[in-house]
Scaffold this motif. Sequence first.
Motif, short mmCIF file in Angstrom:
data_model
loop_
_atom_site.label_atom_id
_atom_site.label_comp_id
_atom_site.label_asym_id
_atom_site.label_seq_id
_atom_site.Cartn_x
_atom_site.Cartn_y
_atom_site.Cartn_z
N LYS A 58 -14.27 1.66 2.76
CA LYS A 58 -13.12 0.79 2.54
C LYS A 58 -13.01 -0.14 3.73
O LYS A 58 -13.20 0.27 4.87
CB LYS A 58 -11.84 1.60 2.41
CG LYS A 58 -11.95 2.71 1.38
CD LYS A 58 -12.22 2.17 0.00
CE LYS A 58 -12.53 3.28 -0.96
NZ LYS A 58 -13.76 3.96 -0.67
N LEU A 61 -6.39 4.87 7.08
CA LEU A 61 -7.07 5.50 5.95
C LEU A 61 -7.19 6.99 6.29
O LEU A 61 -7.95 7.38 7.16
CB LEU A 61 -8.45 4.88 5.73
CG LEU A 61 -9.34 5.55 4.70
CD1 LEU A 61 -8.68 5.60 3.34
CD2 LEU A 61 -10.69 4.83 4.60
N LEU A 110 -7.17 -5.37 1.52
CA LEU A 110 -7.87 -4.12 1.31
C LEU A 110 -8.88 -4.31 0.20
O LEU A 110 -8.55 -4.87 -0.84
CB LEU A 110 -6.88 -3.02 0.93
CG LEU A 110 -5.73 -2.76 1.91
CD1 LEU A 110 -4.81 -1.71 1.34
CD2 LEU A 110 -6.27 -2.31 3.25
N TYR A 148 -11.42 -2.41 -2.39
CA TYR A 148 -11.78 -1.14 -2.99
C TYR A 148 -12.82 -1.36 -4.07
O TYR A 148 -13.00 -2.46 -4.55
CB TYR A 148 -10.56 -0.47 -3.66
CG TYR A 148 -9.36 -0.38 -2.78
CD1 TYR A 148 -9.36 0.47 -1.69
CD2 TYR A 148 -8.24 -1.16 -3.03
CE1 TYR A 148 -8.26 0.56 -0.88
CE2 TYR A 148 -7.13 -1.08 -2.22
CZ TYR A 148 -7.14 -0.21 -1.14
OH TYR A 148 -6.05 -0.13 -0.34
N ILE A 208 -3.74 5.29 2.04
CA ILE A 208 -4.18 4.03 2.61
C ILE A 208 -2.95 3.18 2.89
O ILE A 208 -2.14 2.93 1.98
CB ILE A 208 -5.13 3.28 1.66
CG1 ILE A 208 -6.35 4.14 1.34
CG2 ILE A 208 -5.56 1.95 2.26
CD1 ILE A 208 -7.24 3.57 0.25
#
Length: 655
Positions: free
Chosen positions: A3, A523, A15, A17, A512
């Motif tokens: 990540k 994280l 972020l 993902y 997160i």
Amino acid sequence: MQKIFFGNDCFPPCLLYSRGNAAIVFCACLPLLRWVKAFSTNNYFTQVDHARFLSLFKGAQPYGSNVEMTYYSVMGYSLLEEAVPEAAKACESVKAHVQADVDSLFYATSVAEGLKPSKVTCKISLNDMEQTLQDGLSEGSPSIKIYRAVAAMVNLGIKFDQQKLMTALNEALKADDGVLSHGYAFLAASYLSGDLHKYHDLIEDVIAQADEVDDKYLQFEGGLHTTAVVIDGAYKLATKVNAAPVFTDIGDKVVKFANYFVGRKHVQSLKNAAAVLSVIKTLTTNKFHVPVAVTLVSSVSVSDKEPTVKIRISDLLGGSLGKVTVTADTARHVEDDAVIINKKQLKPAASQSSVYELDLMSVKPARGFYRIMLSLVPEAPDKHLIGTSGAEVEVKVITQVTIEQVEIGVADKEQSGPTRTTKLQYPNKAANVLEADYHQRVTMTFQIRDKAIDQPMAAHQAFIRLTNQDTKQEIFYVPEPDSSNKYRFDLDVGAKSKDFGFLTGKYTIALIVGDVVIENPLLWNVADVYLTFPEGPTQPSYTGRYSKKPEIEHMFAKPEQRPPTATSVIFTVLVLLPFIILFAIWAKLGANVGNFTLSPSAVGFHVGLGAIFGLYYCYWLNLSMFVTLKYLGVIGIPTFLFGNKLLSGIAAKRK
């Protein structure tokens, strides 16, 4: 699966993902940070830009037969005040390829002038050169040709008739009153002497035609080159007249033009690079309006580790404006408009010239975005500087966070609270594996605390991720904070079975946390949980990110079923039946062909008519419409001519 938390001085952190082969990006919907209002220019021509432009102009070497590209390259070196490498070869190149036309002579003579700082004497000689340039000043020539002709004559030291030049310019502007035509007219008029106010007065009307973009930029419809020519020409003419250009909202418009030019400094073509560099230098060195560049030098993020905001005050070329008093008139919190600084003077940086510092963290600001309004006063008063007040930069105060009051547990659906809970301390992972089936819920509570002010806060990005330890599939959920900023996550295992594909197994629960104002995004693998789901309608066939996927077979559309053969035969007979009846009637009554003559027109017309009917038959069988029309054009024209001749002959016989 890795990540990534990412962000920089221009964009908020995001972020990234992935789930399977699909990637998901979550970004904060916040404004760009390096933003300055149009009261001052927020950028300038840096040393990095200087080196990049130098490399761009050097890329035109070795100079070949293109005199225009040689001109832009040499012009660029001259504007950068750099010696031209292989200057002698540049001279030989233009001398060998110059043509007897105004444009070519303008480029060649300008190259010769541009090589003088490199101590290279380049003399351009061509038969009838002076006459060619004099013809360029004749009535009917466009303003660009007039400008280039007079510029080439000045480069060569050839005298020109000023009255002839003025007459040609007046006619050119009557024929073409566009902004680019006026821009070249301004440049040409700057070579004249005497009363030039009639050209100078045109500047206001031309500037009024500029288009505003995003309340920050001004440009003309023709784009970068047109805008550069007009502004460059306007200020060069104003310098010759010794009178500042006069138009409405001078300061605001000059700054917006400056914003446009410095914003286009990443151009790649030689022509545009030379135009940008020329107009930036004009705006910096003219004696009427000199825009001030107010630039954020330090990082846009301010924290206890980096508490200082650094501001550079310079002209568009990065030159110093001398000693300046810089004041932060206000610093406002964007969220609630609270003023945390009022009339605070910035200190000159000890190690950097033209840079001034403000210790923003000394007033202990809350996290978030702040707009700092600046004003500056030069030690030596200069009324020509534009943008000395109202400059506005935006920074963000960031903070570190901790995760507290973390509890995770499993409860039955009917119960309101968890029956078994585990308290955790970041960054430790739960020692035991939790177990939950589709009759139960997995619950989790936590709080994010701002370390600077020791208070709970809500983060812009907070996610709970569950990862299957065998297949690595990931499922994300968003916990919601309550009024006290305490986050709660409640997973009904049975109700969410479809999200997991009814795949029973061990999952890792991760927390997160990220935000544009959080300095230490987190994280944290909180715990492992074994989830048991009911049997679903189908079991997932997914075995991993890189497993073989099912083959995709393309299915073509099935052709429509053709009618039976008997139907086609009957239809054909019905189509031909009128012709059969026609010939039968002719045979019974007798066909009168006595008036038919074997003249070329009669034979040609009937042959053509028969060919057209035959073409229709072929179209019905297999020809496309476009092919049929092509053949019909070939057959139809002679048929028409023969038919016209035949009818004319019949009419003449009747008379």
